[in-house]
Design an enzyme around this catalytic site. Sequence first.
Site, PDB file in Angstrom:
ATOM      1  N   ILE A  68      48.263  40.532  39.038  1.00  0.00           N
ATOM      2  CA  ILE A  68      48.544  42.366  39.473  1.00  0.00           C
ATOM      3  C   ILE A  68      46.859  42.746  39.646  1.00  0.00           C
ATOM      4  O   ILE A  68      46.728  43.394  40.481  1.00  0.00           O
ATOM      5  CB  ILE A  68      49.018  42.738  38.091  1.00  0.00           C
ATOM      6  CG1 ILE A  68      50.353  42.357  38.014  1.00  0.00           C
ATOM      7  CG2 ILE A  68      48.848  44.308  38.125  1.00  0.00           C
ATOM      8  CD1 ILE A  68      50.839  42.556  36.505  1.00  0.00           C
ATOM      9  N   ASP A  69      46.096  42.226  39.095  1.00  0.00           N
ATOM     10  CA  ASP A  69      44.576  42.540  39.167  1.00  0.00           C
ATOM     11  C   ASP A  69      44.050  42.499  40.686  1.00  0.00           C
ATOM     12  O   ASP A  69      43.634  43.137  41.314  1.00  0.00           O
ATOM     13  CB  ASP A  69      43.655  42.013  38.157  1.00  0.00           C
ATOM     14  CG  ASP A  69      42.693  42.665  37.581  1.00  0.00           C
ATOM     15  OD1 ASP A  69      42.677  43.837  38.284  1.00  0.00           O
ATOM     16  OD2 ASP A  69      41.610  42.152  37.182  1.00  0.00           O
ATOM     17  N   ASP A  70      44.465  41.121  40.936  1.00  0.00           N
ATOM     18  CA  ASP A  70      43.942  40.829  42.491  1.00  0.00           C
ATOM     19  C   ASP A  70      44.706  41.680  43.414  1.00  0.00           C
ATOM     20  O   ASP A  70      44.060  42.086  44.298  1.00  0.00           O
ATOM     21  CB  ASP A  70      44.377  39.142  42.737  1.00  0.00           C
ATOM     22  CG  ASP A  70      43.108  38.301  42.413  1.00  0.00           C
ATOM     23  OD1 ASP A  70      42.375  38.263  43.241  1.00  0.00           O
ATOM     24  OD2 ASP A  70      43.067  37.868  41.227  1.00  0.00           O
TER      25      ASP A  70
ATOM     26  N   HIS B  18      42.356  49.199  37.126  1.00  0.00           N
ATOM     27  CA  HIS B  18      42.469  48.719  38.790  1.00  0.00           C
ATOM     28  C   HIS B  18      43.540  49.377  39.372  1.00  0.00           C
ATOM     29  O   HIS B  18      43.693  49.727  40.620  1.00  0.00           O
ATOM     30  CB  HIS B  18      41.990  47.197  38.796  1.00  0.00           C
ATOM     31  CG  HIS B  18      40.779  46.860  38.335  1.00  0.00           C
ATOM     32  ND1 HIS B  18      40.340  45.675  37.989  1.00  0.00           N
ATOM     33  CD2 HIS B  18      39.623  47.741  38.230  1.00  0.00           C
ATOM     34  CE1 HIS B  18      39.173  45.797  37.585  1.00  0.00           C
ATOM     35  NE2 HIS B  18      38.470  46.744  37.672  1.00  0.00           N
TER      36      HIS B  18
ATOM     37  N   GLU C 107      43.078  45.217  43.722  1.00  0.00           N
ATOM     38  CA  GLU C 107      41.861  45.147  44.271  1.00  0.00           C
ATOM     39  C   GLU C 107      41.801  44.805  45.707  1.00  0.00           C
ATOM     40  O   GLU C 107      41.153  45.271  46.629  1.00  0.00           O
ATOM     41  CB  GLU C 107      40.910  44.219  43.646  1.00  0.00           C
ATOM     42  CG  GLU C 107      40.438  44.540  42.348  1.00  0.00           C
ATOM     43  CD  GLU C 107      39.712  45.765  42.332  1.00  0.00           C
ATOM     44  OE1 GLU C 107      38.730  45.985  43.115  1.00  0.00           O
ATOM     45  OE2 GLU C 107      39.801  46.742  41.411  1.00  0.00           O
TER      46      GLU C 107
END
Length: 672
Positions: free
Chosen positions: A410-412, A486, A415
């Site tokens: 989810i983070d990648d 993020h 971003e």
Amino acid sequence: MTATTDGSTGAVEPRAAAASELTDNTAGAGAGAGPGPSGVLDAARRATDRAVAHLLAQQDAQGWWKGDLETNVTMDAEDLLLRHFLDTEDDRTLRAAALFIRGEQRDDGTWATFYGGPGDLSTTIEAYAALRLAGDLPGDPHMARAAAWIRDHGGIAASRVFTRIWLALFGWWKWDDLPELPPELIFLPSWFPLNIYDFGCWARQTIVPLTVVSAKRPVRPAPFALDELHTDPRVPNPPRGFAAPTGWEGVFQLLDKALHVYRKVAPARLRDAAMKSAARWIIERQENDGCWGGIQPPAVYSLIALHLLGYDLDHPVMRAGLASLDRFTVWREDGSRMIEACQSPVWDTCLATIALADAGVRPDDPALVKAADWMMREQIVRPGDWAVRRPGLEPGGWAFEFHNDNYPDIDDTAEVVLALRRVAHPDRGRIEATVERAVRWNLGMQSKNGAWAAFDADNTSPFPNRLPFCDFGEVIDPPSADVTAHVVEMLAVEGKAYDARTRRGIEWLLAQQEPGGAWFGRWGVNYVYGTGSVVPALTAAGLPAAHPAIRRAVGWLESVQNDDGGWGEDLRSYREARWAGHGVSTASQTAWALLALLAAGERERRSVERGVAWLAGTQREDGSWDEPYFTGTGFPWDFSINYNLYRQVFPLTALGRYVHGEPSFAGLRQGI
């Protein structure tokens, strides 16, 4: 007051001295005359230009960036142990790995898990065993120091379960003295407690092959004993007391005893079927590059498990798996070789794209367009393990690594969307379709409490961490402030700041703020990272700079600014509250603090001026920064990471926003 890690003073004094050319070293965020805003701005512009040139020169011809990912020598030791177990070692690899492991040893004979950190028992035992296999002798001074320290700290019996599993493979520990992990676990339905999907994806990928290893209990007798690592070789596993059965620890100890009994009576056909199911599960999750999950630990255990089930080394699955491990190797100029736990091209590329765009590189610059093309090709459009909890959700995320289609994160994904929105790509329709799919997937991965985790939704079972087997760090994947921030920032950029789902994320973030004003950093060290992630997200989502949460965050950041103008936080903050926000100034952590302060509208504050001056003054002539300290987090305290590109991308982002202001997306979203 500046806190430092043990033995690190000499490494940072030259960089602090360089910063003093631009700003004073007087304590306090507002003290000191300094050169004034115009002088700092000029220095920031020069530093930004040098950093842009340096980062552009590091881009691969295909469009991606990737820095070396340093962890600790257990990766190297376990690689040697694996090769010895499978009988695939060669003299060149053995010498090179041993050279690297020896070079990481501390003066007291130990090995740490991060730069400047204390000796770690399990890491030291694994390094010692690997060096014994490489030919080092117990009487060698460096080995004798290590063995003495190990004995003083409880010996092998006090090490973590994973270390003792490796030792059991060679007869250095008894399988009966390890927690039981039955392969029948594979049959538990996803709604049942302690099913494999109750574990975080990194633990799940490791535990499934280890159930096979635990069932098979193989031993490849080593040509020597490790008696020197026991406090008493006659009693290698001293008796331990049991917890009260009325508490969870006691309950799970009793469960482990029951599983040891079950092992003796387990129906052979059921056990055989379970191991075959585990093998199918493992093989189905092998990536195109031969690895598993894009990370080293599941790969080594998967290879051992499949080998024990009869897969010979020439089998295509085994050949591909062994070949993938070589791609995790970094050969050094001195002839040593370091093993990366994983590789981070998607993460590094989206962060580099954001940094360059925010530093003034034109949005249609060929380097950014090439990076966008590569990122779009990496989008994952098939379901993975996350779909067990979110069936029917259309895929659309990105993984951290080159190949990891089963486990996008989810983070990648958040971003990458933020990076793509900074690029004026000639095919705007392609950008829009890619982003829309990613946003839908991220929204679909929101947990019930309104926040977001790294890989799965609602991976919050309280039971896995209580298993006697699970003493190696985090084994579940609950939502975190940094990932949630993020995603919230990305949703705000996508015009969804007032979407009900975004507001739930914001409410969760506000509730997670520490009393002092900081946020905990799950995937970066630590409160500086968490705060540096959350504040820009909240302001992007419309919270005013005057909001009490923003003011508390600003106050906390200024209260922990170092005397030299920078920010730093030691990994010990994960264990000791007194370290929160304190440590040697680093480029990445200084940048995180600045990103929060700039987002809060504090560009003219003396604290920002001093932080920018520190970055400009500590920059090297080639446009890079030096940063030996580990500022990335795998498992808080237990597994730390030095992302070698963090020291480049985050300072450049902070300097760029100081010079050019906060990023704007309106023109790009309209195709201008």
